[in-house]
Write a protein that holds these residues in place. Structure first.
Motif, mmCIF file in Angstrom:
data_model
loop_
_atom_site.group_PDB
_atom_site.id
_atom_site.type_symbol
_atom_site.label_atom_id
_atom_site.label_comp_id
_atom_site.label_asym_id
_atom_site.label_seq_id
_atom_site.Cartn_x
_atom_site.Cartn_y
_atom_site.Cartn_z
ATOM 1 N N ASP A 150 -34.903 -10.643 30.560
ATOM 2 C CA ASP A 150 -35.882 -9.558 30.676
ATOM 3 C C ASP A 150 -35.406 -8.511 31.686
ATOM 4 O O ASP A 150 -35.525 -7.301 31.455
ATOM 5 N N THR A 183 -32.357 -6.499 30.291
ATOM 6 C CA THR A 183 -32.739 -5.561 29.237
ATOM 7 C C THR A 183 -33.417 -4.324 29.815
ATOM 8 O O THR A 183 -33.160 -3.194 29.378
ATOM 9 N N GLU A 184 -34.267 -4.531 30.798
ATOM 10 C CA GLU A 184 -34.928 -3.394 31.447
ATOM 11 C C GLU A 184 -33.909 -2.508 32.169
ATOM 12 O O GLU A 184 -33.981 -1.273 32.092
ATOM 13 N N ALA A 218 -35.838 -6.203 23.330
ATOM 14 C CA ALA A 218 -36.665 -6.819 24.370
ATOM 15 C C ALA A 218 -37.699 -7.750 23.752
ATOM 16 O O ALA A 218 -38.025 -7.652 22.566
#
Length: 375
Positions: free
Chosen positions: A265, A268-269, A284
């Motif tokens: 997570d 990906t951000e 995501a």
């Protein structure tokens, strides 16, 4: 000791916390009265635990994930004259398990972003010889199993779900490995539920397929009458030491998966702003995600890899040559075949560390370094 700036892709200390448990398992089996080192009580206990964890009626532990695919193909009586559709970008057992049974692997292209088997490309290749479809989950993404179930049902085909990398993942409320007639996991060392050697498991609700897989993994014997062979089988039996070790590690598996997902997570951000610079992170979310490997698609892959290597961050490139372009599979790859998305995945994928015992500071350092390269 590992430092923040020495981050191998394959960490050498995956099982360090379990060292004494493993040694004790070896000792207990070595001095035990039963002296049964394969397919014993511990294997049966692990199979039962996996049935409870996944909801499967049957779990059949075997020698490897590759062995699980081969047993699945043979249990379905797939052989000469039959075709099985497999992804063009994947680990080679999806194709070799078919070829070793005398059948024909038919290569379908993959999705350009998720790198998993494309349902539309698959359906276009179905012929009267097609016997099964073998979608495989890749890196951190499960294939579109709802579509594949529909396609298989409409065309009267068997569905083998290669969930080797996806144990613990859940798609639309259904666990990985539970979408097909047969589903397989791998216990290879670096898999999410890896072990200290080789191992795999087959899941199925079909008692006939379960019985066939159990016989086939043990030279075609039925487990009751030794040296009575009902089928031409294989030696793909499961080790009792590894069964004991996996039973020990099973309760902590959800926490290790969650840690991988948290790292994914964050990655990906952090990488979303790089989309316009030739970097594509996995989609995501948590639905249908396993995060065994976190792989980017990078246009300047070799430059980024060299930059990370210089800073002692390990990376890995998977499947640099699509399966139908491998010398071993030339006999099954039509000259007019085209797999552009598989070629793109081979040319651009770059995996970065995501092992669950990475510290937050190490995860941040990896992400910072990737972003710095494109700054």
């Amino acid at each position: 000791m590992r430092t923040m700036r020495t981050l191998p892709f394959f960490p050498p200390d995956l099982f360090e916390d379990d060292r004494e448990t493993l040694l004790q398992a070896v000792h207990d089996l070595g001095v035990g009265a039963g002296q049964r080192f394969i397919l014993g009580d511990r294997t049966a206990e692990l199979e039962d635990a996996l049935c409870k964890a996944t909801g499967a009626a049957h779990a059949i532990a075997c020698g490897s994930g590759t062995g699980a695919l081969e047993l699945s193909v043979r249990a379905l009586d797939i052989g000469p004259g039959d075709e099985v559709i497999v992804p063009a970008f994947c680990c080679q057992p999806v194709a070799s398990s078919v070829a070793n049974a005398g059948a024909t692997p038919v290569f379908a292209d993959v999705d350009p972003w998720t790198m998993v088997l494309d349902p539309d490309a698959t359906e276009a290749l179905i012929t009267e010889r097609t016997k099964a479809i073998m979608p495989a989950h890749v890196f951190s993404i499960m294939a579109d199993m709802e579509r594949f179930r529909t396609i298989a049902r409409e065309h009267g085909l068997a569905l083998i779900e290669d969930a080797a990398v996806a144990q613990g993942a859940v798609l639309d409320g259904r666990p990985a490995g539970r979408w097909g007639d047969l589903g397989v996991f791998s216990f290879f060392q670096v898999k999410a539920f890896g072990t200290t050697g080789e191992g795999g498991v087959i899941l199925t609700d079909d008692p006939g397929l379960a019985r066939a897989c159990r016989m086939l993994r043990n030279h075609g014997q039925d487990g009751v009458h030794r040296f009575l062979h009902h089928r031409i089988g294989l030696n793909s039996r499961f080790d009792e030491v590894l069964a004991a070790f996996q039973l020990h590690r099973l309760p902590g598996f959800p926490d290790r998966l969650e840690r991988r997902a948290v790292i994914a997570d964050y990655y990906t951000e952090r990488f979303e702003p790089l989309r316009g610079r030739g970097v594509l992170a996995p989609p995501a979310g948590r639905n249908g995600r396993c995060y065994y490997v976190y792989s980017l698609l990078v246009e300047r892959r070799e430059d980024l890899r060299a930059y990370l290597t210089e800073r002692q961050i390990g990376t890995h490139i998977y499947y640099p040559v699509p399966l139908p372009e491998q010398p071993a599979f030339t006999p099954w790859a039509p000259a007019q075949g085209s797999w552009p998305h598989a070629r793109q995945a081979s040319a651009r994928n770059l995996a970065i560390p995501i092992w669950p015992h990475l510290a937050d500071t190490e995860v941040e350092f990896i992400a910072d370094t990737v972003c710095e390269f494109f700054a």
